[in-house]
Design a protein around this motif. Structure first.
Motif, PDB file in Angstrom:
ATOM      1  N   SER A 132       0.836  -1.199   0.000  1.00 20.59           N
ATOM      2  CA  SER A 132       0.000   0.000   0.000  1.00 20.59           C
ATOM      3  C   SER A 132       0.877   1.257   0.000  1.00 20.59           C
ATOM      4  N   THR A 133       0.319   2.335  -0.557  1.00 21.49           N
ATOM      5  CA  THR A 133       1.101   3.570  -0.679  1.00 21.49           C
ATOM      6  C   THR A 133       1.595   4.091   0.673  1.00 21.49           C
ATOM      7  N   PRO A 134       0.734   4.173   1.706  1.00 20.90           N
ATOM      8  CA  PRO A 134       1.240   4.717   2.972  1.00 20.90           C
ATOM      9  C   PRO A 134       2.417   3.911   3.513  1.00 20.90           C
TER      10      PRO A 134
ATOM     11  N   ARG B  32       4.512   1.934   1.845  1.00 28.21           N
ATOM     12  CA  ARG B  32       5.711   2.061   1.000  1.00 28.21           C
ATOM     13  C   ARG B  32       6.415   3.387   1.258  1.00 28.21           C
ATOM     14  N   GLN B  33       5.592   4.468   1.354  1.00 26.92           N
ATOM     15  CA  GLN B  33       6.187   5.788   1.628  1.00 26.92           C
ATOM     16  C   GLN B  33       6.918   5.792   2.965  1.00 26.92           C
TER      17      GLN B  33
ATOM     18  N   PRO C   4       2.960  12.204   5.101  1.00 29.11           N
ATOM     19  CA  PRO C   4       3.362  11.036   4.308  1.00 29.11           C
ATOM     20  C   PRO C   4       4.519  11.368   3.370  1.00 29.11           C
ATOM     21  N   GLY C   5       5.555  10.540   3.381  1.00 29.45           N
ATOM     22  CA  GLY C   5       6.670  10.714   2.457  1.00 29.45           C
ATOM     23  C   GLY C   5       7.689  11.747   2.895  1.00 29.45           C
TER      24      GLY C   5
ATOM     25  N   GLN D  89       3.517   5.820  11.234  1.00 29.56           N
ATOM     26  CA  GLN D  89       2.466   5.179  10.450  1.00 29.56           C
ATOM     27  C   GLN D  89       1.763   4.112  11.287  1.00 29.56           C
TER      28      GLN D  89
END
Lengths: 276, 246
Positions: free
Chosen positions: A58-60, A62-63, A229-230, A238
């Motif tokens: 998922s994006t969160p 991975r970031q 995020p990121g 997270q």
């Protein structure tokens, strides 16, 4: 008779005791072990393993993983570059200020991380001691940037490396350095060609501990760096946020946060026992 | 060795003396963090009118509190800042029928005298500013997101915090030029931040349902307390802290 009353006799080495370990010691040690490991096992048992791929993809996640890997790596480099010289300073024989300095170095270890964050904010914040003039001059401020994450991680990770390397330095046979000096080496040459190679295992051990601590940093980051995020939302942040709306994802990330440093520590331990 | 024993004994004694509190069991109230200041004041009035019953509070994020109740944490009353969280508990039978006891609206919080002149939601698109709000996964962030969407504003935020107090802290520390928090938070932080009303904030308001926890031991008094939250004296205190009537 108490052991410290035994006269320091020469030529009569103490025989290692053959009898079994006393049971109160074993019981307490076993309890300590359970105290440490059962919560970790609970985490592993409750984590929804079927969702592993989905959560990690998922994006969160991975970031957060990318940010944590990058910042903790950079923080470890800074920790080694600054920490080894500090440890060297502390371990110098007849260093009078060493006791005080060592106490100061230990402070981040015992400080609640949130307090560490407040302390960093008071120095590096937009109206802080150093951050204020910096902001006035450049219009730039540290909080809410990944650099703030690195600063927080170095703050909490540095003591681990310093104490570990200092321990190795004290265990070192100083005669190597003395020989090096008598052979005409400068202080710098002795440090880089003699001391540092002998110290490598200690530096590696300290670096791994500092890196693991940096990976897990939470309190100072959320207080000082921010939570985007990121940019500043590392894996621990997270996890904390996911607990609110997706506890399963939080558990998966927690297991990862626990497992990765554990695997690294185990791998390195294997290397040491094989080589040293 | 003797010193070590003495230190351990002293620590143990300290623990035991701190843990000794004889008397009947208190009424345990789990409540959303935004109620931290006002609820104990309501509680002491309730206590005075109900034979001095002792109340203890556990303030925190609504979801964490709900999780604690699910895990069997002892509690008698739950006041949530999120209706979905309360409904999920009601669905499993852990709480009785909830009633909404208060509402809250978002406000723009700025450092004193509002140096960056943040007056409307449109200012949340200014790139040179440092702007914070809650993450959409927590109630105050969901309300903020709804507010921005309704206003057709795409904010440029620097941080999405996990709870409203973290937003307030960043603004009060002058690290952020503005943040979206509850009106009650601005009032509670009197002097450290300034509040700017947002037109249309009422449409994205947060409602606070209260309910009796069924696993509690003092269900009768818990019901009385939930009912008391809707009485004029309680509502007056809530209004004074900046809450809206349910």
């Amino acid at each position: 008779m108490r052991p410290d009353r035994v006269p320091a006799g020469r030529g009569t080495p103490l025989r290692p005791p053959r009898e079994r370990a006393p049971w109160p010691l074993l019981a307490a040690a076993g309890l300590a072990l359970l105290w440490l490991t059962v919560p970790l096992l609970g985490l592993v048992a409750r984590a929804p393993w079927a969702r592993l791929g989905e959560v990690l993809g998922s994006t969160p996640a991975r970031q957060a993983l990318a940010l944590s890997a990058g910042t903790a790596g950079l923080a470890t480099v800074v920790v080694v570059l600054l920490g080894v010289p500090l440890a060297w300073l502390l371990a110098r024989p007849r260093s009078r200020a060493a006791g005080w300095l060592r106490a100061l170095v230990t402070v981040p270890l015992i400080l609640p991380p949130v307090v560490g964050g407040v302390a960093l904010l008071s120095v590096w914040g937009r109206s802080g001691l150093l951050g204020g003039p910096l902001h006035d001059l450049t219009g730039w401020a540290l909080p809410f940037t990944p650099w703030a994450v690195v600063v927080a991680q170095v703050f909490v990770g540095l003591p681990f490396l310093v104490l570990s390397v200092e321990g190795s330095l004290r265990a070192l046979d100083r005669r190597h350095e003395e020989v090096s000096a008598t052979l005409g080496a400068t202080g710098w040459q002795t440090f880089t060609r003699v001391t540092l190679p002998l110290l490598a295992p200690g530096v590696l051990a300290g670096a791994v501990l500092a890196w693991a601590r940096a990976l897990g940093e939470f309190g100072a980051t959320i207080t000082f760096a921010g939570n985007f995020p990121g940019t500043t939302r590392t894996v621990p942040l997270q996890v904390y946020l996911s607990l609110e709306d997706d506890p399963g994802a939080a558990l998966v990330l927690s297991v990862l946060l626990m497992g990765v440093p554990l695997v690294v520590l185990l791998l390195l331990r294997g290397r040491w026992t094989a080589r040293w | 060795m003797r010193e070590l024993t003495a230190v351990l004994a002293a620590l143990l004694l300290l623990t035991v003396s701190a843990g000794c509190s004889p008397g009947p069991q208190p009424l345990v109230v789990h409540a959303a963090a935004s109620l931290t200041d006002v609820l104990p004041r309501i509680g002491s009035r309730f206590s005075a009118e109900h034979g001095g019953v002792e109340l203890v509070y556990d303030f925190g994020g609504s979801s964490s509190l709900a999780e604690r109740i699910r895990q069997g944490s002892p509690g008698d009353v739950f006041v949530s800042a999120s209706e979905p969280v309360m409904e999920s508990l009601a669905g499993t039978g852990l709480v009785e029928q909830p009633v909404v006891v208060a509402g809250n609206v978002l406000q723009i919080a700025t450092p004193p005298r509002n140096p960056a002149a943040v007056d409307t939601l449109d200012d949340f698109t200014r790139a040179e500013l440092r702007l914070v709000a809650c993450d959409p996964s927590v109630p105050c962030g969901a309300a903020a997101e709804q507010l921005f969407t309704t206003a057709g504003v795409e904010p440029r935020l620097d941080s999405l915090e996990g709870d409203v107090r973290a937003v307030l802290t960043k603004v009060a520390a002058d690290e952020a030029d503005a943040g979206l928090v509850y009106r009650t938070d601005v009032l509670a932080a009197a002097g450290r931040v300034e509040g700017v009303d947002v037109p249309g904030a009422e449409a994205a308001s947060t409602r606070y349902p209260a309910a009796v926890v069924t696993t509690g031991e003092r269900t009768e008094e818990a019901r009385e307390l939930v009912a008391y939250l809707l009485t004029p004296p309680a509502q007056q205190l809530l209004a004074g802290a900046g809450f809206r009537a349910p």
